[in-house]
Design an enzyme around this catalytic site. Sequence first.
Site, PDB file in Angstrom:
ATOM      1  N   GLU A   1      12.807  -9.496   1.119  1.00  0.00           N
ATOM      2  CA  GLU A   1      11.993  -8.373   1.613  1.00  0.00           C
ATOM      3  C   GLU A   1      12.759  -7.077   1.355  1.00  0.00           C
ATOM      4  OE1 GLU A   1      11.110  -8.964   5.761  1.00  0.00           O
ATOM      5  OE2 GLU A   1      10.518  -6.868   6.062  1.00  0.00           O
TER       6      GLU A   1
ATOM      7  N   ARG B   1       7.826   0.195  13.255  1.00  0.00           N
ATOM      8  CA  ARG B   1       8.377  -0.294  11.976  1.00  0.00           C
ATOM      9  C   ARG B   1       9.532  -1.273  12.186  1.00  0.00           C
ATOM     10  NH1 ARG B   1       5.902   3.200   8.211  1.00  0.00           N
ATOM     11  NH2 ARG B   1       5.522   5.231   9.156  1.00  0.00           N
TER      12      ARG B   1
ATOM     13  N   ALA C   1       3.325  -0.990   4.643  1.00  0.00           N
ATOM     14  CA  ALA C   1       2.826  -1.049   6.031  1.00  0.00           C
ATOM     15  C   ALA C   1       2.353  -2.449   6.426  1.00  0.00           C
ATOM     16  CB  ALA C   1       1.716  -0.034   6.213  1.00  0.00           C
TER      17      ALA C   1
ATOM     18  N   TYR D   1      11.307   8.670   1.008  1.00  0.00           N
ATOM     19  CA  TYR D   1      11.264   7.631  -0.030  1.00  0.00           C
ATOM     20  C   TYR D   1      11.872   8.068  -1.359  1.00  0.00           C
ATOM     21  CZ  TYR D   1       8.093   5.463   3.297  1.00  0.00           C
ATOM     22  OH  TYR D   1       7.550   4.910   4.436  1.00  0.00           O
TER      23      TYR D   1
ATOM     24  N   ARG E   1      13.570   4.285  12.173  1.00  0.00           N
ATOM     25  CA  ARG E   1      12.303   5.015  12.213  1.00  0.00           C
ATOM     26  C   ARG E   1      11.496   4.615  13.460  1.00  0.00           C
ATOM     27  NH1 ARG E   1       9.633   4.713   6.482  1.00  0.00           N
ATOM     28  NH2 ARG E   1       8.384   6.381   7.436  1.00  0.00           N
TER      29      ARG E   1
ATOM     30  N   ASN F   1       8.092  -5.630  -1.327  1.00  0.00           N
ATOM     31  CA  ASN F   1       8.039  -4.524  -0.381  1.00  0.00           C
ATOM     32  C   ASN F   1       6.591  -4.466   0.105  1.00  0.00           C
ATOM     33  OD1 ASN F   1       7.936  -2.234   1.091  1.00  0.00           O
ATOM     34  ND2 ASN F   1       8.982  -0.921  -0.396  1.00  0.00           N
TER      35      ASN F   1
ATOM     36  N   HIS G   1      12.773  -2.796   1.740  1.00  0.00           N
ATOM     37  CA  HIS G   1      12.253  -1.516   2.233  1.00  0.00           C
ATOM     38  C   HIS G   1      13.140  -0.399   1.705  1.00  0.00           C
ATOM     39  CE1 HIS G   1       9.483  -3.592   4.754  1.00  0.00           C
ATOM     40  NE2 HIS G   1      10.471  -4.361   5.169  1.00  0.00           N
ATOM     41  N   ILE G   2      12.518   0.597   1.150  1.00  0.00           N
ATOM     42  CA  ILE G   2      13.263   1.724   0.585  1.00  0.00           C
ATOM     43  C   ILE G   2      13.983   2.476   1.704  1.00  0.00           C
ATOM     44  CG2 ILE G   2      12.995   3.931  -0.634  1.00  0.00           C
ATOM     45  CD1 ILE G   2      10.441   2.582  -1.939  1.00  0.00           C
ATOM     46  N   SER G   3      13.270   2.705   2.779  1.00  0.00           N
ATOM     47  CA  SER G   3      13.841   3.427   3.923  1.00  0.00           C
ATOM     48  C   SER G   3      14.479   2.436   4.893  1.00  0.00           C
ATOM     49  CB  SER G   3      12.738   4.215   4.641  1.00  0.00           C
ATOM     50  OG  SER G   3      11.787   3.323   5.209  1.00  0.00           O
TER      51      SER G   3
ATOM     52  N   ASP H   1       1.752 -15.868   6.010  1.00  0.00           N
ATOM     53  CA  ASP H   1       1.296 -17.245   5.748  1.00  0.00           C
ATOM     54  C   ASP H   1       1.341 -17.562   4.255  1.00  0.00           C
ATOM     55  OD1 ASP H   1       0.954 -17.744   8.406  1.00  0.00           O
ATOM     56  OD2 ASP H   1      -1.235 -17.607   8.394  1.00  0.00           O
TER      57      ASP H   1
ATOM     58  N   ARG I   1       4.996  10.899  -2.357  1.00  0.00           N
ATOM     59  CA  ARG I   1       4.683  10.679  -0.944  1.00  0.00           C
ATOM     60  C   ARG I   1       5.977  10.785  -0.131  1.00  0.00           C
ATOM     61  NH1 ARG I   1       4.926   4.543   1.070  1.00  0.00           N
ATOM     62  NH2 ARG I   1       4.148   4.844   3.160  1.00  0.00           N
TER      63      ARG I   1
ATOM     64  N   HIS J   1       4.333  -4.795   8.872  1.00  0.00           N
ATOM     65  CA  HIS J   1       4.281  -4.703  10.328  1.00  0.00           C
ATOM     66  C   HIS J   1       2.973  -5.241  10.906  1.00  0.00           C
ATOM     67  CE1 HIS J   1       7.561  -2.132   9.162  1.00  0.00           C
ATOM     68  NE2 HIS J   1       6.739  -1.266   8.596  1.00  0.00           N
TER      69      HIS J   1
ATOM     70  N   PRO K   1       0.785  -1.225   0.000  1.00  0.00           N
ATOM     71  CA  PRO K   1       0.000   0.000   0.000  1.00  0.00           C
ATOM     72  C   PRO K   1       0.824   1.286   0.000  1.00  0.00           C
ATOM     73  CG  PRO K   1      -0.124  -1.096   2.128  1.00  0.00           C
ATOM     74  CD  PRO K   1       0.526  -2.057   1.180  1.00  0.00           C
ATOM     75  N   ASN K   2       0.298   2.243  -0.730  1.00  0.00           N
ATOM     76  CA  ASN K   2       0.817   3.619  -0.829  1.00  0.00           C
ATOM     77  C   ASN K   2       2.058   3.728  -1.724  1.00  0.00           C
ATOM     78  OD1 ASN K   2      -1.138   4.801   1.021  1.00  0.00           O
ATOM     79  ND2 ASN K   2      -0.079   3.615   2.586  1.00  0.00           N
TER      80      ASN K   2
HETATM   81  C1  DQA Z   1       8.428   0.849   3.592  1.00  0.00           C
HETATM   82  C2  DQA Z   1       8.550   1.042   5.100  1.00  0.00           C
HETATM   83  C3  DQA Z   1       7.210   0.800   5.779  1.00  0.00           C
HETATM   84  O1  DQA Z   1       7.345   0.960   7.186  1.00  0.00           O
HETATM   85  C4  DQA Z   1       6.196   1.791   5.276  1.00  0.00           C
HETATM   86  O2  DQA Z   1       4.930   1.527   5.851  1.00  0.00           O
HETATM   87  C5  DQA Z   1       6.098   1.839   3.799  1.00  0.00           C
HETATM   88  C6  DQA Z   1       7.316   1.702   2.996  1.00  0.00           C
HETATM   89  C7  DQA Z   1       9.725   1.219   2.847  1.00  0.00           C
HETATM   90  O3  DQA Z   1       9.823   0.868   1.670  1.00  0.00           O
HETATM   91  O4  DQA Z   1      10.620   1.849   3.417  1.00  0.00           O
HETATM   92  O5  DQA Z   1       5.043   2.109   3.242  1.00  0.00           O
HETATM   93  O6  DQA Z   1       8.162  -0.519   3.333  1.00  0.00           O
END
Ligand code: DQA
Length: 147
Positions: free
Chosen positions: A98, A111, A77, A23, A107, A74, A100-102, A87, A18, A80, A10-11
């Site tokens: 896995e 997270r 959210a 990011y 943080r 990725n 994560h950009i950040s 599953d 954003r 978490h 999501p997002n």
């Molecule tokens: C994220 C980190 C997550 O905590 C966050 O909810 C995201 C992006 C990242 O790519 O850093 O939406 O997965």
Amino acid sequence: MSLFFVLNGPNLNLLGRRQPEIYGRETLADVERDCRALATELGHEIRFHQSNHEGALIDWIHEAREVAAGIAINPAAFTHTSVAILDALKAFDGPVIEVHISNVHQRESFRHHSYVSLRADGVIAGCGTEGYRLALRRLASLSERAS
Ligand code: DQA
């Protein structure tokens, strides 16, 4: 030639617009373009998807069971919160990386925990959007080792 799924939660459709201070300014279309170029260079194929809906991500993971040699995900959210994505990934036999950009560990404390990490073979965090390409390189080297 192997097929890898690159899944985004999501997002991430808003990437580039954003919270660019966290990011970056690259869009998800830029990330997809760079992943496709790298996959071609490495002699592999990708399917690249994004959804804001948990069930859609789970359906793609199920599809990957049938056709894919590995998954880069990725989960955003859902990382978490989602036992359901964990599953689904547990029902996938190939490697899972896995992304994560950040750097989630720098943080907020919510997270710092990842359900997906309980299944992931590798985790890349804090490398910006380059993390997706690092994940693809890792999937490629694991699939070469397996064949
Ligand atoms: C994220 C980190 C997550 O905590 C966050 O909810 C995201 C992006 C990242 O790519 O850093 O939406 O997965």
